[in-house]
Design an enzyme around this catalytic site. Structure first.
Site, PDB file in Angstrom:
ATOM      1  N   GLU A 183     -19.432 -38.226  23.654  1.00  0.00           N
ATOM      2  CA  GLU A 183     -19.863 -38.251  22.247  1.00  0.00           C
ATOM      3  C   GLU A 183     -20.502 -39.607  22.009  1.00  0.00           C
ATOM      4  O   GLU A 183     -19.889 -40.632  22.314  1.00  0.00           O
ATOM      5  CB  GLU A 183     -18.645 -38.039  21.355  1.00  0.00           C
ATOM      6  CG  GLU A 183     -19.005 -37.594  19.974  1.00  0.00           C
ATOM      7  CD  GLU A 183     -17.775 -37.233  19.165  1.00  0.00           C
ATOM      8  OE1 GLU A 183     -16.995 -36.357  19.587  1.00  0.00           O
ATOM      9  OE2 GLU A 183     -17.590 -37.852  18.111  1.00  0.00           O
ATOM     10  N   GLU A 199     -10.689 -36.537  21.376  1.00  0.00           N
ATOM     11  CA  GLU A 199     -10.013 -37.645  20.690  1.00  0.00           C
ATOM     12  C   GLU A 199      -8.597 -37.270  20.271  1.00  0.00           C
ATOM     13  O   GLU A 199      -8.166 -37.580  19.157  1.00  0.00           O
ATOM     14  CB  GLU A 199     -10.832 -38.103  19.486  1.00  0.00           C
ATOM     15  CG  GLU A 199     -12.209 -38.586  19.882  1.00  0.00           C
ATOM     16  CD  GLU A 199     -12.970 -39.293  18.756  1.00  0.00           C
ATOM     17  OE1 GLU A 199     -12.497 -39.288  17.609  1.00  0.00           O
ATOM     18  OE2 GLU A 199     -14.028 -39.871  19.057  1.00  0.00           O
TER      19      GLU A 199
HETATM   20  C1  GAL Z   1     -15.755 -38.774  16.340  1.00  0.00           C
HETATM   21  C2  GAL Z   1     -15.182 -37.370  16.298  1.00  0.00           C
HETATM   22  C3  GAL Z   1     -16.177 -36.393  15.712  1.00  0.00           C
HETATM   23  C4  GAL Z   1     -16.755 -36.952  14.459  1.00  0.00           C
HETATM   24  C5  GAL Z   1     -17.430 -38.259  14.763  1.00  0.00           C
HETATM   25  C6  GAL Z   1     -18.141 -38.885  13.593  1.00  0.00           C
HETATM   26  O1  GAL Z   1     -14.769 -39.729  16.440  1.00  0.00           O
HETATM   27  O2  GAL Z   1     -14.850 -36.950  17.585  1.00  0.00           O
HETATM   28  O3  GAL Z   1     -15.545 -35.168  15.470  1.00  0.00           O
HETATM   29  O4  GAL Z   1     -15.733 -37.121  13.542  1.00  0.00           O
HETATM   30  O5  GAL Z   1     -16.442 -39.153  15.197  1.00  0.00           O
HETATM   31  O6  GAL Z   1     -18.703 -40.112  13.949  1.00  0.00           O
END
Ligand code: GAL
Length: 781
Positions: free
Chosen positions: A465, A389
Site C-alpha cells: 500500500e 494492517e
Molecule cells: C491505510 C489503510 C487503508 C486506508 C489508508 C488511508 O493505513 O490500510 O485502508 O485507511 O491507510 O491512507
C-alpha cells in the site's frame, strides 16, 4: 439460473425484525420490488447522522476518541433488510442457493424455515435448500441481512449486493467450488496440471480441456483427480490473457466447466517474473464500491474501472481489504491483470466495534478455506494476502495468529505465495509477523526498502500500500507546496497539485522513485486507483465530506492530474499534461506555478507566447531522508515545474522535445463564460439488458469549446429509450443522493450513469439554465 428480478424488499430498524416476515403467509404487498444485485445503502441522501460515531483511529494517529462523520460514506446503510421472492422449483435430487455475497450476517429462509446463514459479508457461500423445498410448487425464498454501525472502515454497502444462483444438481454431483486446476509445474514447453474434483456420491470423471485456440484434450479417471500434461502451453500473460477451460463430466452426464490459465510466476529476490519476463507490479488498491451505484456489483462498471486504470499503466490489483466479487476476477483474467487477493482488514484484535473480529474465532479457518476454494482457478490471482494492517502486528502473540493463517493458506493452496499489508515498523519484524509471509508487504515504507533488503536477505518485498496522496479533481490551493500533514482548508477540498498527504503517507513521486531505485521490490499498490465511498481523510470531522480523496481518479471515474504522472512513468503513451487550468481571474499579476507530467525529454513553457524557460528532469537518486529538499528532489524527478510563472489571462503552451526535436505541443486557454454543454459517451453501444451501463460525461464549455474549469452549473439529464440511473461529479462534499438525474457539476464536469432495457437508439439530453443543451445518442442492443 440467476435470480435477479421481482424481489420484494423492506428495510427495518436493527433488532426490530419479527420472524413472521419470513413466513409464507406474510403479506408483503406494500413492500418495494427490487432487482438483485441490490445495495439499500446507496438509495438515500447523505447525512452526518447516518454514520456519525465516536472512534479512535489509531492507524491515523488519533490519540483519543472523537466524533467522526462520513467515515463509512454518510449513507443510510445501517439497518436490517429483508428480501422475499417466490420461485417455482422443479423436481431434482439436490437444489442449492449460491450467494456471491450478502452484506452482513445473512440468514436464508425457505418457506419460513431457516436453511442457512453466513456472517462474513464479503464471502461467497452456498446453501443446500433441498430439504426445505416443495418441488414443482412455488417456494418462498426470504433473506435477512443487517449492517451495524462501526462494522468497517469504509462503505460496505448493504443487502444482497452480489449475484444469487439457484442451482439444481443430481444426487451424484460436484461440491460447490469443488473443481481445482492445480498448476503443479509450468514452463514454456510443458505444463503439468493436477485437476481434481470434490465428488459427492460418485467417483470418477472425464475431464475435457479446451485450449484458447480450440484444441481439446480428454482424460478419464476412476477416482477424483487426473494429471494433465500440456505441451507448449499457451501461457496466460498480462499482454495475452490466454484462457483454457476444463469440463468435468460424471457418469450420469452431470458436468461443470471452469476456466483457468497457465502461467509461470517466479517470485525472486530480484523481483517478480511472469513467464520469464521481469514485471514490476504497477498496482492499485481498490475497495469494492462502484461510486454512484454503490456496492451492487455490476460487471460493466467494474470493466470501466479496469479500463481506466489500464489507461495509466496499471497491471496489478489489490482487492483491499476483502475478497472481491467473482466478476472482478473474471475480468482480471480476461483483461490481463495480476491480483493480490486479500482476506481481511482485521483479525482477532478489533479495529471497529462490529467488525470481523467479532466472528474471527468461530469462522476464520472456514472463511479462509472458502475464499481460496472460490478463487484458486483464476490465473490472475497470483498471491494471497492474509490481512491488512492487522493490530496483531504489535501484539506479542500476533505471530501465532499469522502462523495459523499462513499454514492454513499453504495447506489449502501451496501454489501461491502469502503476503500481508504490514504497517507497524519495526514491530512487524521485531514481533515476527513479517516472517510468516513469503513476500513482506509493506504499507507506506519506501524509506525502509534499502535497509530491509540488506537486513533480511531471505525475504522478498513489495509495497502493498503506497502513497495515499489526496486531492480533489480540478481544485487548487496555493502555495503549491509539499504538505505531509493533517492540514485542512475551508472549502473541504484538497489541491489537485498532488502534493498533499496525511502524516503517515506521502506524495506519489516518492514511491515511484523508490520503486525505480529498488528493482528487487516487486512493485507498488497505490492507495487508491479510484476515490471510494467513506474515509474522507483529512475531513472526517468536517461534514459534508463523505468520500475519499485518495483516488488517482475521482469517484465518477474522471482523472485527477496524478493520472498523467503514472501514465507518463508506467506507459509509453506520449504524455504531456499541463496543470493547473488557466482561469485565475483573481490572481492577475500574481504567481501561479505551472506543473507538467510528461515522458518527453524536455519541455519549454510559454505564457501568451513568452518563454518561461525549458525544463528537463532532475537525475537524483533517492536518499529518503525526511527533509523538504529531498522531498522536492523526488517530485522533480517525475514532474517539471515552473514556479515563477505570473498569471495573465490568455494561454499557456507547452512544447515538448524528444531527442532534441519538437514532438508535441499543447495549449490551455483561459475559458470564457459557460456557453454550452458538450456530451461524451463512454461506449458507443450497450446491451439493452437493464444492467450494462453507459457513462455520459457532460462538460461545460465556452463558445470556443474550451472547458470552463470552475463551472458548477446544475445539469439535468433526460433520456429517451434509456434511464438515467445516477449522477456524480466526483465531488467529495456533495450531499444529494446519487440516484437522481440532476446535480451540480464540479470543475466543469458531471457524469451520468445510464442503462436501458429497450433496444434501439437511446438519446441523452443535458440541460442547464442559460446554457445550450448537449445531446448524444448511442445504441442499445
Ligand atoms: C491505510 C489503510 C487503508 C486506508 C489508508 C488511508 O493505513 O490500510 O485502508 O485507511 O491507510 O491512507
Amino acid at each position: 439460473m440467476f435470480l435477479k428480478t421481482d424481489f420484494k424488499f423492506k428495510k427495518f430498524e436493527l433488532d426490530t425484525v419479527d420472524e413472521s416476515v419470513f413466513s409464507t403467509d406474510f403479506d408483503d404487498s406494500d413492500w418495494r420490488v427490487v432487482r438483485i444485485p441490490h445495495d439499500w445503502g446507496i438509495e438515500g441522501d447523505f447525512s452526518a447522522d447516518n454514520d456519525a460515531t465516536v472512534n479512535q483511529i489509531i492507524e491515523d494517529g488519533m490519540t483519543k476518541p472523537q466524533v467522526i462523520t462520513g467515515w463509512t460514506g454518510g449513507l443510510p446503510m445501517v439497518g436490517a433488510g429483508v428480501y422475499r421472492k417466490w420461485v417455482k422449483i422443479e423436481k431434482t435430487d439436490k437444489v442449492f442457493l449460491e450467494f456471491d455475497g450478502v452484506m452482513w450476517n445473512s440468514r436464508i429462509y425457505i418457506n419460513g424455515k431457516l436453511a442457512g446463514q453466513n456472517h462474513f459479508g464479503y464471502k461467497s457461500f452456498s446453501v443446500d435448500i433441498t430439504d426445505f423445498v416443495n418441488f414443482d410448487k412455488e417456494n418462498l425464498i426470504a433473506v435477512y441481512a443487517e449492517v451495524r454501525e462501526n462494522s468497517g472502515r469504509w462503505y460496505s454497502g448493504a443487502g444482497i449486493y452480489r449475484n444469487i444462483r439457484l442451482v439444481s444438481k443430481p444426487e451424484k454431483h460436484i461440491a460447490y467450488n469443488g473443481i481445482w486446476v492445480r498448476q503443479t509445474y509450468a514452463d514454456k514447453g510443458l505444463a503439468i496440471l493436477d485437476i481434481s474434483a470434490e465428488l459427492v456420491n460418485v467417483s470418477g470423471f472425464t475431464a475435457k480441456i479446451t485450449s484458447p485456440n480450440g484444441e481439446t484434450f480428454e482424460y478419464t479417471t476412476e477416482d477424483d483427480a487426473i494429471l494433465a500434461e500440456i505441451k507448449n502451453p499457451m501461457l496466460w500473460d498480462i499482454d495475452e490473457p490466454n484462457l483454457y477451460t476444463v469440463e468435468i463430466t460424471l457418469e450420469n452426464g452431470y458436468s461443470e466447466t471452469v476456466r483457468f490459465g497457465i502461467r509461470m510466476c517466479e517470485f525472486t529476490k530480484q523481483g517478480f517474473f511472469l513467464n520469464g519476463r521481469y514485471l514490476k507490479m504497477n498496482g492499485v488498491c481498490m475497495h469494492h464500491d462502484l461510486g454512484a451505484i454503490g456496492a451492487a456489483v455490476n460487471k460493466s462498471a467494474l470493466k470501466r474501472q479496469i479500463e481506466i486504470m489500464k489507461g495509466m499503466g496499471v497491471n496489478a490489483w489489490r482487492t483491499s481489504h476483502n475478497p472481491p466479487a467473482p466478476e472482478l476476477l473474471e475480468l482480471c483474467d480476461e483483461m490481463g491483470l495480476v491480483v493480490m487477493d486479500e482476506f481481511f482488514d482485521e483479525w482477532r484484535l478489533q479495529k471497529v466495534k462490529n467488525g470481523y473480529a467479532q466472528t474471527y474465532d468461530d469462522f476464520v479457518k472456514q472463511d479462509v478455506i472458502d475464499i481460496i476454494k472460490r478463487d484458486r482457478n483464476h490465473p490472475s490471482v497470483i498471491m494471497w494476502s492474509t490481512g491488512n494492517e492487522v493490530r496483531e502486528q504489535i501484539d506479542d502473540n500476533g505471530w501465532k495468529e499469522a502462523r495459523t493463517l499462513y499454514d492454513l493458506v499453504k495447506a489449502t493452496d501451496p501454489t501461491r505465495p502469502v503476503t500481508n499489508g504490514l504497517s507497524h515498523y519495526p514491530a512487524c519484524y521485531t514481533k515476527y509477523m513479517a516472517f510468516y509471509t513469503d513476500i513482506v508487504g509493506l504499507n507506506y515504507k519506501p524509506h525502509t526498502y534499502g535497509d530491509d533488503l540488506k537486513k533480511y536477505p531471505e525475504k522478498m518485498f513489495l509495497g502493498s500500500e503506497t502513497a495515499s496522496c489526496i486531492s480533489s479533481r480540478g481544485i487548487y490551493h496555493f502555495p503549491a507546496e509539499i504538505e505531509i500533514a493533517d492540514k485542512r482548508w475551508d472549502d473541504l477540498a484538497i489541491s489537485d497539485y498532488g502534493l498533499m498527504a496525511p502524516p503517515w503517507a506521502y506524495y506519489a513521486e516518492r514511491e515511484i522513485a523508490a520503486q525505480k531505485d529498488f528493482p528487487q521490490v516487486m512493485g507498488e499498490f497505490i492507495w487508491t486507483g479510484f476515490d471510494y465511498l467513506g474515509e474522507p481523510t483529512p475531513y472526517y470531522t468536517n461534514w459534508p465530506s463523505r468520500s475519499s480523496y485518495f483516488g488517482v481518479v475521482d469517484l465518477a471515474g474522471l482523472p485527477k492530474n496524478r493520472y498523467y504522472l503514472y501514465r507518463s512513468v508506467w506507459t509509453d503513451i506520449p504524455t504531456l499534461h499541463i496543470f493547473p487550468h488557466w482561469n485565475w481571474e483573481n490572481k492577475i499579476g500574481e504567481n501561479v506555478p505551472v506543473h507538467i507530467y510528461t515522458n518527453y525529454d524536455e519541455v519549454e513553457l510559454f505564457v501568451n507566447g513568452k518563454s518561461q524557460g525549458k525544463r528537463t528532469f532532475a537525475e537524483k537518486k533517492a536518499e529518503f531522508a525526511d527533509k523538504k529538499e529531498e522531498w522536492q528532489n523526488q517530485v522533480e524527478r517525475f514532474r517539471l515545474i515552473w514556479n515563477d510563472v505570473v498569471y495573465e489571462p490568455g494561454e499557456i503552451t507547452a512544447v515538448a522535445y524528444k531527442n532534441g526535436k519538437e514532438a508535441e505541443r499543447k495549449t490551455i486557454k483561459t475559458a470564457g463564460e459557460p456557453y454550452e454543454i458538450r456530451l461524451l459517451a463512454y461506449k458507443e453501444s450497450i446491451l439493452a439488458d437493464g444492467e450494462d451501463l453507459n457513462y455520459i460525461t457532460a462538460q461545460i464549455v465556452d463558445k470556443d469549446g474550451n472547458l470552463c474549469p470552475n463551472a458548477d452549473n446544475r445539469i439535468t439529464f433526460t433520456a429517451d429509450k434509456a434511464e438515467v440511473y445516477a449522477t456524480d461529479a466526483g465531488d467529495q462534499r456533495e450531499t444529494e443522493t446519487f440516484l437522481r438525474a440532476d446535480k451540480k457539476a464540479m470543475s466543469g464536469m458531471l457524469v451520468a450513469v445510464v442503462r436501458s432495457d429497450k433496444q434501439g437508439n437511446a438519446t441523452i439530453i443535458a440541460t442547464a439554465d442559460g446554457l445550450i443543451s448537449g445531446i448524444i445518442t448511442f445504441e442499445c442492443k
